[in-house]
Motif scaffolding. Structure first.
Motif, PDB file in Angstrom:
ATOM      1  N   LEU A   1       0.823  -1.211   0.000  1.00  0.00           N
ATOM      2  CA  LEU A   1       0.000   0.000   0.000  1.00  0.00           C
ATOM      3  C   LEU A   1       0.857   1.261   0.000  1.00  0.00           C
ATOM      4  O   LEU A   1       0.536   2.241  -0.677  1.00  0.00           O
ATOM      5  N   ALA A   2       1.945   1.234   0.756  1.00  0.00           N
ATOM      6  CA  ALA A   2       2.846   2.390   0.773  1.00  0.00           C
ATOM      7  C   ALA A   2       3.526   2.564  -0.585  1.00  0.00           C
ATOM      8  O   ALA A   2       3.678   3.694  -1.074  1.00  0.00           O
ATOM      9  N   ARG A   3       3.915   1.467  -1.205  1.00  0.00           N
ATOM     10  CA  ARG A   3       4.536   1.549  -2.533  1.00  0.00           C
ATOM     11  C   ARG A   3       3.543   2.049  -3.573  1.00  0.00           C
ATOM     12  O   ARG A   3       3.892   2.836  -4.460  1.00  0.00           O
ATOM     13  N   GLU A   4       2.295   1.596  -3.463  1.00  0.00           N
ATOM     14  CA  GLU A   4       1.257   2.074  -4.384  1.00  0.00           C
ATOM     15  C   GLU A   4       1.059   3.579  -4.229  1.00  0.00           C
ATOM     16  O   GLU A   4       0.916   4.296  -5.226  1.00  0.00           O
ATOM     17  N   ALA A   5       1.043   4.051  -2.989  1.00  0.00           N
ATOM     18  CA  ALA A   5       0.873   5.482  -2.749  1.00  0.00           C
ATOM     19  C   ALA A   5       2.024   6.275  -3.367  1.00  0.00           C
ATOM     20  O   ALA A   5       1.804   7.329  -3.980  1.00  0.00           O
TER      21      ALA A   5
ATOM     22  N   ASP B   1       3.863   5.379  -5.944  1.00  0.00           N
ATOM     23  CA  ASP B   1       3.702   5.326  -7.400  1.00  0.00           C
ATOM     24  C   ASP B   1       2.624   6.302  -7.863  1.00  0.00           C
ATOM     25  O   ASP B   1       2.793   7.000  -8.880  1.00  0.00           O
ATOM     26  N   ILE B   2       1.517   6.343  -7.124  1.00  0.00           N
ATOM     27  CA  ILE B   2       0.424   7.258  -7.475  1.00  0.00           C
ATOM     28  C   ILE B   2       0.905   8.702  -7.389  1.00  0.00           C
ATOM     29  O   ILE B   2       0.620   9.523  -8.269  1.00  0.00           O
ATOM     30  N   TYR B   3       1.656   9.001  -6.338  1.00  0.00           N
ATOM     31  CA  TYR B   3       2.152  10.366  -6.151  1.00  0.00           C
ATOM     32  C   TYR B   3       3.081  10.771  -7.290  1.00  0.00           C
ATOM     33  O   TYR B   3       2.921  11.837  -7.883  1.00  0.00           O
ATOM     34  N   TYR B   4       4.044   9.933  -7.599  1.00  0.00           N
ATOM     35  CA  TYR B   4       4.976  10.252  -8.685  1.00  0.00           C
ATOM     36  C   TYR B   4       4.246  10.378 -10.014  1.00  0.00           C
ATOM     37  O   TYR B   4       4.515  11.280 -10.816  1.00  0.00           O
ATOM     38  N   ASP B   5       3.303   9.471 -10.259  1.00  0.00           N
ATOM     39  CA  ASP B   5       2.564   9.495 -11.521  1.00  0.00           C
ATOM     40  C   ASP B   5       1.733  10.763 -11.632  1.00  0.00           C
ATOM     41  O   ASP B   5       1.700  11.410 -12.681  1.00  0.00           O
ATOM     42  N   ARG B   6       1.097  11.153 -10.552  1.00  0.00           N
ATOM     43  CA  ARG B   6       0.269  12.350 -10.552  1.00  0.00           C
ATOM     44  C   ARG B   6       1.113  13.601 -10.754  1.00  0.00           C
ATOM     45  O   ARG B   6       0.741  14.505 -11.515  1.00  0.00           O
TER      46      ARG B   6
END
Length: 295
Positions: free
Chosen positions: A89-93, A95-100
């Motif tokens: 979940l932390a890794r997903e967050a 990835d989402i942050y960098y992608d955004r």
């Protein structure tokens, strides 16, 4: 730390943010229960801290243990999967942050500071007392039957799972005594853990950890462990931090980390935090300058 300009920002309290989102944490698993009740909020809190500028986000695994999950009726395999999911979940967050940022922010693309901003995931490991959920994580009093070997056996599988799940760091938090510290140091060596770790102690004053053991002795244990890359203090009254930084610097040249509480004292009898006089959150600003100056 070099990429951050000499210091990095750790995220803040996880449980308090979950409570702000309406989560009831009156449970032996504390914030760990949210993995199977509301994992979307776990990811949301991580993202909120990333949006606020954190360089290091801690997984919500402080009170998550195989033994604790089994006590709630999960199988051992399910407990293992839940631990891995903490890191995921932390890794997903991240990835989402960098992608955004990449897609939505012209400044992010234009400014090298944004593109190179490091974000590390630290797998949180609470003390044995956190599993007991009886307040002993704030006293370090586990009874005479608990030995270094007891603690190594208790933590071994959890630490290996968190490492294998892809965390960048292992954060041993709220360490209340030197017994825990010794167990962690030996465990890291015995298991050949290669990713870096930090030791963060809970302290009762400027010279002693929660159990009454010397912070100098505890920091020395951390200093002697090559896998430990930083030593510090958390869940401690802000007024003690300056003196603790000075004490820790006598025992180690490793970077020092501090993330104290907001001036409260934990009441284990009714599981509440009680405000201490003269230590409101707004008083942190003058403290922080002193802490940085102290090292």
């Amino acid at each position: 730390l070099n990429k951050c300009g000499g210091y990095g920002i750790i995220d803040g309290g996880f449980a308090t943010e979950l409570e702000r989102h309406g989560v009831d944490l009156n449970d032996p698993l504390w914030s760990a229960k949210c993995l199977f009740t509301s994992p979307h909020l776990v990811r949301r809190v991580h993202l909120d801290y990333l949006d606020s500028g954190a360089n290091i986000i801690l997984t919500s695994s402080y009170q998550a243990t195989i033994q604790g999950f089994e006590a709630k009726g999960f199988s051992k395999e399910e407990g293992q999967a839940l631990l891995r999911r903490r890191v995921e979940l932390a890794r997903e967050a991240r990835d989402i942050y960098y992608d955004r940022c990449t897609k939505d922010s012209f400044d992010f693309i234009r400014d090298e500071r944004y593109r190179s901003r490091p974000i590390l995931i630290a797998a949180s490991v609470g003390s044995y007392g956190a599993y007991l959920a009886d307040g002993s994580e704030y006293t370090g009093d586990y009874g005479d039957a608990v030995t270094v070997q007891t603690l190594k056996d208790f933590h071994r599988e959890r630490v290996k799972i968190l490492v294998d799940a892809g965390a960048d760091l292992i954060a041993f938090e709220t360490i209340p005594n030197k017994l825990d510290a010794q167990a962690y140091a030996e465990l890291l060596e015995e298991e050949g853990i290669e990713i870096p770790a930090w030791f963060s102690f809970s302290c009762k004053d400027e010279n002693k950890v929660a159990s009454g053991d010397s912070i100098l002795e505890c920091a020395s244990i951390a200093d002697s462990c090559p896998q430990v890359v930083a030593v510090g203090v958390n869940c401690t009254a802000p007024r003690f931090i300056h003196g603790l930084i000075s004490s820790i610097k006598k025992a180690t040249s490793k970077p020092i980390l501090v993330y104290p509480n907001s001036g409260e004292t934990y009441n284990a009898d009714n599981n509440t935090w009680v405000k201490s006089s003269g230590e409101a959150e707004e008083d942190f600003v003058p403290y922080i300058g002193k802490w940085r100056y102290a090292g």
